[in-house]
Write a protein that holds these residues in place. Sequence first.
Motif, short mmCIF file in Angstrom:
data_model
loop_
_atom_site.label_atom_id
_atom_site.label_comp_id
_atom_site.label_asym_id
_atom_site.label_seq_id
_atom_site.Cartn_x
_atom_site.Cartn_y
_atom_site.Cartn_z
N LEU A 83 20.27 8.56 20.78
CA LEU A 83 21.67 8.17 20.69
C LEU A 83 22.48 9.19 19.89
O LEU A 83 23.63 9.48 20.25
N VAL A 118 23.15 12.01 22.26
CA VAL A 118 24.24 11.68 23.19
C VAL A 118 25.59 11.84 22.48
O VAL A 118 26.54 12.38 23.06
N ILE A 175 26.48 15.43 22.38
CA ILE A 175 26.96 15.91 23.68
C ILE A 175 28.43 15.53 23.86
O ILE A 175 29.24 16.33 24.30
#
Length: 114
Positions: free
Chosen positions: A55, A58, A61
């Motif tokens: 997580l 992510v 990103i």
Amino acid sequence: MFIMEPEKSLLKEFINGGWIIPFIGALTMATRLISSPVKLTILQQLKKVCAASMLSGVAWIIIDSGTVINSLEISSLYKAIIYGTIGVVSPEIINGIVNLAKKFEKSPEKFIKK
């Protein structure tokens, strides 16, 4: 379709410094588990650490790699706080997303305005 410039490849950005973010997420979750009075099995702990790592990755990103949000400027201190917090609360974030998806599945008309 999303096409990146060669010098801005996500993998290159990850190798150049993004790899530390999932590590930070995993460390913050490990700290939470160590300080918690709740006893979990090794497998349960490993699942939570992996979820925190993923997580946080992510979040990197989305926030920092420039592949999703190009024009957002956030200071490094705030980014570190965001990634660490996501790592610590990742089980709650994932449970919230799953619960929201289940509610949407039962009655999507409540979420879609006509």
